[in-house]
Scaffold this active site. Structure first.
Site, PDB file in Angstrom:
ATOM      1  N   SER A  98       0.851  -1.198   0.000  1.00 39.04           N
ATOM      2  CA  SER A  98       0.000   0.000   0.000  1.00 39.04           C
ATOM      3  C   SER A  98       0.877   1.234   0.000  1.00 39.04           C
ATOM      4  O   SER A  98       2.084   1.150   0.230  1.00 39.04           O
ATOM      5  CB  SER A  98      -0.888   0.008   1.260  1.00 39.04           C
TER       6      SER A  98
HETATM    7  C1  LIG Z   1       2.856  -0.580   3.794  1.00 41.74           C
HETATM    8  S1  LIG Z   1       3.795  -1.040   2.427  1.00 41.74           S
HETATM    9  C2  LIG Z   1       5.029   0.188   2.257  1.00 41.74           C
HETATM   10  C3  LIG Z   1       4.541   1.551   2.027  1.00 41.74           C
HETATM   11  C4  LIG Z   1       5.551   2.488   1.460  1.00 41.74           C
HETATM   12  N1  LIG Z   1       6.464   2.927   2.448  1.00 41.74           N
HETATM   13  C5  LIG Z   1       4.846   3.615   0.742  1.00 41.74           C
HETATM   14  O1  LIG Z   1       4.729   4.700   1.289  1.00 41.74           O
HETATM   15  O2  LIG Z   1       4.392   3.358  -0.358  1.00 41.74           O
HETATM   16  C6  LIG Z   1       4.778  -2.352   3.103  1.00 41.74           C
HETATM   17  C7  LIG Z   1       5.758  -2.912   2.117  1.00 41.74           C
HETATM   18  O3  LIG Z   1       6.699  -3.717   2.807  1.00 41.74           O
HETATM   19  C8  LIG Z   1       7.080  -4.741   1.925  1.00 41.74           C
HETATM   20  N2  LIG Z   1       7.730  -5.796   2.706  1.00 41.74           N
HETATM   21  C9  LIG Z   1       7.149  -6.769   3.441  1.00 41.74           C
HETATM   22  N3  LIG Z   1       8.086  -7.535   4.010  1.00 41.74           N
HETATM   23  C10 LIG Z   1       9.286  -7.032   3.642  1.00 41.74           C
HETATM   24  C11 LIG Z   1      10.629  -7.397   3.911  1.00 41.74           C
HETATM   25  N4  LIG Z   1      10.920  -8.438   4.689  1.00 41.74           N
HETATM   26  N5  LIG Z   1      11.608  -6.662   3.336  1.00 41.74           N
HETATM   27  C12 LIG Z   1      11.331  -5.601   2.559  1.00 41.74           C
HETATM   28  N6  LIG Z   1      10.072  -5.217   2.254  1.00 41.74           N
HETATM   29  C13 LIG Z   1       9.062  -5.914   2.806  1.00 41.74           C
HETATM   30  C14 LIG Z   1       5.783  -5.154   1.269  1.00 41.74           C
HETATM   31  O4  LIG Z   1       6.002  -5.887   0.091  1.00 41.74           O
HETATM   32  C15 LIG Z   1       5.141  -3.799   1.044  1.00 41.74           C
HETATM   33  O5  LIG Z   1       5.426  -3.295  -0.211  1.00 41.74           O
END
Ligand SMILES: C[S@@+](CC[C@H](N)C(=O)[O-])C[C@H]1O[C@@H](n2cnc3c(N)ncnc32)[C@H](O)[C@@H]1O
Length: 378
Positions: A98
């Site tokens: 998101s």
């Molecule tokens: C809430 S979203 C990030 C929102 C982003 N900061 C933005 O403003 O668009 C969370 C993200 O963390 C990623 N994610 C989940 N686990 C992760 C990991 N172990 N390492 C890196 N990214 C990860 C997900 O794929 C997702 O895209």
């Protein structure tokens, strides 16, 4: 009257400032400069309560779309690995990426105490919006961002180029950090963790900060800022913000079998299961039973331990509640004991809790580090 992206960005900055954010003019200027529409593409998901419905820019019209983009809202862009642009129609499932609501992006950046000249590691690039905010404040070279999902990382990289940003982007597991850019002044996680990865401690300078939400398999959450000391121990207190993120993918709870209630051993409960609807009580329950899931059954709650198969479930008995417990872990006993400790302390909010993290051990404590504490899973 039509609203341009520039005026809507100023409006968003005013809104955040009105809530006490953006005291540092450099953050205000980042909010005013970064065009969020570049990071959302042409389709996002909106919940209709049961499913995730794709909402398209052309369906809304340019001006309504822009107003939506600049509302202080999290827009889900991926559900169970399917991007909004590829969704054939409304989908069930859980969000897997998101664009975080701008107030939270800025809240975490401000909490990290980032200053000119700092180098930051962001975990979870997502759409790239928060990365662009950091780039605007610190410069491209000082920003490292790790995304787990290769397709999302490629889309974010394009968004960032379109916005004129070129940070250090990494595709991989952010729970390992990124040794190539260490040492960092701050680590900011835009996904939640069950425990703080040791790599974040190793890659942080002494005095540096980690800002993250700590969550778990009950999906309770707490936002914390930890500061690393010279001995390699990170400490901090929860802020009390009622915010949550999706769990880091390697920390997600494993799927469990369908729940069939077993009679087990029964007794009256000492507290009502309704207590677990509260933000802090929910968090305390998760500390007490860290490998259990919490399910609302319509008739009470069930705790189902993914690691051992243990279960506990409650039902009304006319005067109060009865609990049935089955399996090697007496889950309800653990939860009730922890809730009793919290209630004896006056049922304080989450700001009464803190955390101490070393390479080997992580505890959440109540009151002070020598007070009652719970060990996080490692
Ligand atoms: C809430 S979203 C990030 C929102 C982003 N900061 C933005 O403003 O668009 C969370 C993200 O963390 C990623 N994610 C989940 N686990 C992760 C990991 N172990 N390492 C890196 N990214 C990860 C997900 O794929 C997702 O895209």
């Amino acid at each position: 009257m039509t609203s341009s992206s520039t005026t809507l960005r100023q409006g968003l900055a005013d809104q955040l400032a009105g809530r006490g954010q953006l005291a540092d003019p450099a953050w205000r200027s980042a909010v005013e400069a970064v065009p969020r529409e570049l990071f959302l593409g042409d389709v996002v998901f909106r919940s209709d309560g049961a499913r995730w419905e794709p909402v398209r820019r052309d369906q809304l019209g340019g001006e309504e779309w822009l107003r939506m983009v600049y509302s202080d809202t999290t827009w889900v862009t991926q559900v169970d690995g399917i991007s909004a642009a590829d969704a054939p129609g409304p989908l069930p499932g859980k969000p897997t990426s998101s664009s975080t609501l701008p107030s939270l992006v800025l809240r975490m950046a401000e909490l990290a105490g980032i200053r000119e000249g700092d180098k930051v590691l962001e975990i979870g690039t997502g759409t790239g919006y928060s990365t662009a905010i950091l780039c605007h404040r610190l410069g491209d070279k000082a920003v490292y961002s790790v995304e787990y999902d290769g397709a999302l990382a490629a889309t974010a990289a394009q968004h960032l180029r379109d916005a004129g940003c070129s940070p250090n982007l990494v595709v991989g597991d952010g729970l390992r950090g990124h040794p190539g850019g260490a040492e960092y002044d701050a680590v900011i996680a835009t996904c939640a963790v069950r425990t703080i990865p040791a790599s974040w401690l190793w890659q942080l300078r002494d005095g540096g900060s980690i800002v993250t939400t700590v969550s778990g398999w009950m999906l309770a959450s707490g936002l914390i800022r930890l500061v690393l000391d010279e001995e390699g121990t990170a400490r901090g207190r929860f802020t009390g913000d009622t915010v949550s993120y999706m769990l880091a993918r390697p920390h997600e709870r494993p799927p469990r079998a369908t729940f069939y209630p077993h009679p087990g051993t029964t007794r009256r409960t000492r507290v009502s299961p309704d207590l677990l609807d509260g933000w802090t009580a929910h968090f305390v329950a998760q500390l007490a039973a860290p490998s259990a899931e919490l399910v609302h059954t319509g008739n009470g709650v069930a705790l189902i331990d993914v690691a051992t198969g243990s279960q506990a479930w409650t039902e009304p008995d006319g005067h109060g509640w009865t609990v049935h417990q089955d399996g090697p872990l007496p889950l309800w006993d653990h939860v009730e004991d922890a809730l009793a400790v919290w209630r004896e302390a006056g049922s304080p909010d989450q700001t009464a809790f803190g955390m101490t993290v070393t390479e080997w051990d992580q505890t959440v404590w109540l009151g002070d580090p020598d007070g009652p504490h719970w060990r996080l899973p490692t």
